[in-house]
Design an enzyme around this catalytic site. Structure first.
Site, PDB file in Angstrom:
ATOM      1  N   LEU A 140     -40.288  34.085 -14.552  1.00 35.05           N
ATOM      2  CA  LEU A 140     -39.191  35.060 -14.553  1.00 35.05           C
ATOM      3  C   LEU A 140     -39.488  36.196 -13.576  1.00 35.05           C
ATOM      4  O   LEU A 140     -40.598  36.718 -13.538  1.00 35.05           O
ATOM      5  CB  LEU A 140     -39.028  35.641 -15.965  1.00 35.05           C
ATOM      6  N   ASP A 186     -28.782  50.165 -23.784  1.00 37.42           N
ATOM      7  CA  ASP A 186     -28.309  51.443 -24.333  1.00 37.42           C
ATOM      8  C   ASP A 186     -28.295  51.430 -25.861  1.00 37.42           C
ATOM      9  O   ASP A 186     -28.172  50.372 -26.481  1.00 37.42           O
ATOM     10  CB  ASP A 186     -26.895  51.727 -23.790  1.00 37.42           C
ATOM     11  N   HIS A 193     -36.690  54.302 -29.043  1.00 38.37           N
ATOM     12  CA  HIS A 193     -37.221  53.873 -27.745  1.00 38.37           C
ATOM     13  C   HIS A 193     -38.392  52.899 -27.927  1.00 38.37           C
ATOM     14  O   HIS A 193     -38.528  51.926 -27.190  1.00 38.37           O
ATOM     15  CB  HIS A 193     -37.658  55.083 -26.917  1.00 38.37           C
TER      16      HIS A 193
END
Ligand code: IPE
Ligand code: IPE
Ligand code: MG
Length: 234
Positions: A125, A14, A31
């Protein structure tokens, strides 16, 4: 893996908009910077010994943002998925998108299919990206499927237990998050992984997502290590 490192970390990324605003830049700039943080944090998480990383990129509620911001985000996802594919091939990452893919464009679905198929056997991952994800929507979709199967007679109430539900959510096969991090100050869950976070430890930081880095991730992991966990793993 170093002792006490959480196996699964979920992050509510956020603060991109506020980060950009503070710099006099449009939200979309935030962004773009946030997408760069995603790339770096995947590597850092892997090196620290985290096995599963689940990142909240776009919620079912985020459609209500201005059309221009939404379309910029969709474009950014397309671009990021391409970068993610290249990195996943190099770094042995296994990638999955969680959320309602039927609400995404055919172009995005195409990239998602390729990414998920070609990285499915990778052993590094495990990255889950939540796009058009809402936990209430995830549960609603599951209940609908269950009702359909029950109506057809292929599922009976006895088949349903907690493991069944866990095994049929978008996160099927992935252990529940040990640690949930939210950046940029808000302390709410915003419809993220409601079922999966039943016993997850929460960590909040004021750092905005574009500024989040390895050092901040290590801080969160260190805080997690001091927690006295209940019902979760040690
Ligand atoms: C998080 O940053 C990214 C997305 C939700 C897509 P925000 O866009 O929510 O940034 P703030 O919270 O308005 O600063
Ligand atoms: C949550 O952030 C969703 C993502 C990070 C993708 P928001 O900024 O959309 O959440 P609210 O609106 O503050 O609850
Ligand atoms: Mg926000």
């Amino acid at each position: 893996m170093e002792a006490g490192v959480p196996e699964h970390v979920a992050i509510i990324m956020d603060g991109n908009g506020r980060w950009a605003k503070r710099r006099g830049m449009p939200r979309t700039f935030g962004h773009k910077e946030g997408a760069k943080t995603v790339e770096k944090i995947c590597r850092d998480a892997d090196e620290i010994g985290i096995r599963y990383l689940t990142l909240y990129a776009f919620s079912t509620e985020n459609w209500s943002r201005p059309e221009k911001e939404v379309s910029a985000l969709m474009k950014l996802f397309l671009k990021y998925l391409d970068i993610c594919y290249k990195n996943a091939m190099k770094e042995d990452m296994c990638c999955r998108i969680i959320g309602d893919k039927t609400g995404l464009s055919e172009e995005l679905n195409e990239s998602i299919r390729k990414l998920e198929t070609d990285t499915a056997d990778h052993k590094g991952l495990h990255l889950q990206l939540a796009i058009n994800y809402g936990a209430r929507d995830e549960i609603t979709r599951l209940v609908k499927r269950v009702a359909e199967d029950a109506a057809k007679g292929t599922l009976s109430p006895d088949d349903i237990d907690e493991a069944f539900i866990s095994g049929h959510l978008d996160t099927a096969g992935i252990p529940d998050p040990d640690l949930l991090i939210r950046t940029c100050g808000e302390q709410r869950i915003s419809n993220y992984l409601l079922w999966q976070c039943a016993y997850t430890e929460f960590y909040y930081t004021d750092v905005a997502w574009p500024d989040f880095n390895r050092e901040e991730l290590v801080k969160a992991v260190e805080a997690y290590r001091t927690r006295d966990r209940r019902y979760g793993k040690v």
